[in-house]
Design a protein around this motif. Sequence first.
Motif, mmCIF file in Angstrom:
data_model
loop_
_atom_site.group_PDB
_atom_site.id
_atom_site.type_symbol
_atom_site.label_atom_id
_atom_site.label_comp_id
_atom_site.label_asym_id
_atom_site.label_seq_id
_atom_site.Cartn_x
_atom_site.Cartn_y
_atom_site.Cartn_z
ATOM 1 N N LYS A 11 24.802 65.073 38.982
ATOM 2 C CA LYS A 11 23.904 65.524 40.242
ATOM 3 C C LYS A 11 22.498 64.575 40.056
ATOM 4 O O LYS A 11 22.378 65.172 40.942
ATOM 5 C CB LYS A 11 23.523 66.937 39.097
ATOM 6 C CG LYS A 11 24.867 68.023 38.647
ATOM 7 C CD LYS A 11 24.655 69.160 38.353
ATOM 8 C CE LYS A 11 25.763 70.282 37.975
ATOM 9 N NZ LYS A 11 25.549 71.072 36.502
ATOM 10 N N ARG A 12 21.547 64.420 39.067
ATOM 11 C CA ARG A 12 20.657 64.376 39.076
ATOM 12 C C ARG A 12 20.772 62.347 40.202
ATOM 13 O O ARG A 12 19.839 62.265 41.314
ATOM 14 C CB ARG A 12 19.772 63.241 38.026
ATOM 15 C CG ARG A 12 19.044 62.592 38.121
ATOM 16 C CD ARG A 12 18.807 61.895 36.871
ATOM 17 N NE ARG A 12 17.252 61.564 36.827
ATOM 18 C CZ ARG A 12 16.793 60.415 36.460
ATOM 19 N NH1 ARG A 12 18.140 59.665 37.083
ATOM 20 N NH2 ARG A 12 15.370 59.570 36.916
ATOM 21 N N ALA A 13 21.531 61.863 40.424
ATOM 22 C CA ALA A 13 21.819 60.348 40.658
ATOM 23 C C ALA A 13 22.447 61.174 42.598
ATOM 24 O O ALA A 13 21.358 60.344 43.327
ATOM 25 C CB ALA A 13 23.388 59.872 41.278
ATOM 26 N N GLU A 14 22.502 62.230 42.602
ATOM 27 C CA GLU A 14 23.151 62.567 43.844
ATOM 28 C C GLU A 14 21.459 63.114 44.110
ATOM 29 O O GLU A 14 21.095 62.484 45.332
ATOM 30 C CB GLU A 14 24.133 63.803 43.936
ATOM 31 C CG GLU A 14 25.300 63.554 43.431
ATOM 32 C CD GLU A 14 26.694 64.568 43.800
ATOM 33 O OE1 GLU A 14 25.824 65.525 44.113
ATOM 34 O OE2 GLU A 14 27.346 64.438 43.965
ATOM 35 N N ARG A 15 21.544 63.331 43.752
ATOM 36 C CA ARG A 15 19.325 64.489 44.111
ATOM 37 C C ARG A 15 18.760 63.024 44.645
ATOM 38 O O ARG A 15 18.100 63.349 45.841
ATOM 39 C CB ARG A 15 18.923 65.282 42.688
ATOM 40 C CG ARG A 15 19.516 66.420 42.975
ATOM 41 C CD ARG A 15 18.643 67.296 42.094
ATOM 42 N NE ARG A 15 17.800 66.771 41.119
ATOM 43 C CZ ARG A 15 18.694 66.882 39.726
ATOM 44 N NH1 ARG A 15 19.621 67.742 39.407
ATOM 45 N NH2 ARG A 15 18.464 66.039 38.851
ATOM 46 N N LEU A 16 18.418 61.848 43.234
ATOM 47 C CA LEU A 16 17.893 60.298 43.627
ATOM 48 C C LEU A 16 18.568 59.802 45.059
ATOM 49 O O LEU A 16 17.516 59.449 45.800
ATOM 50 C CB LEU A 16 18.097 60.140 43.017
ATOM 51 C CG LEU A 16 17.659 58.211 42.907
ATOM 52 C CD1 LEU A 16 15.835 58.395 43.203
ATOM 53 C CD2 LEU A 16 17.627 57.684 41.712
ATOM 54 N N ALA A 17 19.690 60.152 45.647
ATOM 55 C CA ALA A 17 20.417 59.804 46.181
ATOM 56 C C ALA A 17 19.584 60.371 48.428
ATOM 57 O O ALA A 17 19.487 59.441 48.889
ATOM 58 C CB ALA A 17 21.887 59.077 46.865
#
Length: 57
Positions: A11-17
């Motif tokens: 989830k964090r990686a998607e928000r960052l992207a």
Amino acid sequence: MKAPQKTEAEKRAERLAKALRANLGRRKSQSRGRDAVTAEHPETAKADAKMPQDDSE
């Protein structure tokens, strides 16, 4: 069939992207705006390039 739930890291990686894509879009827009001003007024572009950047935050 349900998709497997995403981990917090995913989830964090998607928000960052998503944030990085938005930032890139803003930077491209700003660059296009500066290019348009430079094309209209090339004599001021040299003066603007010499101005110090405000890095204070």
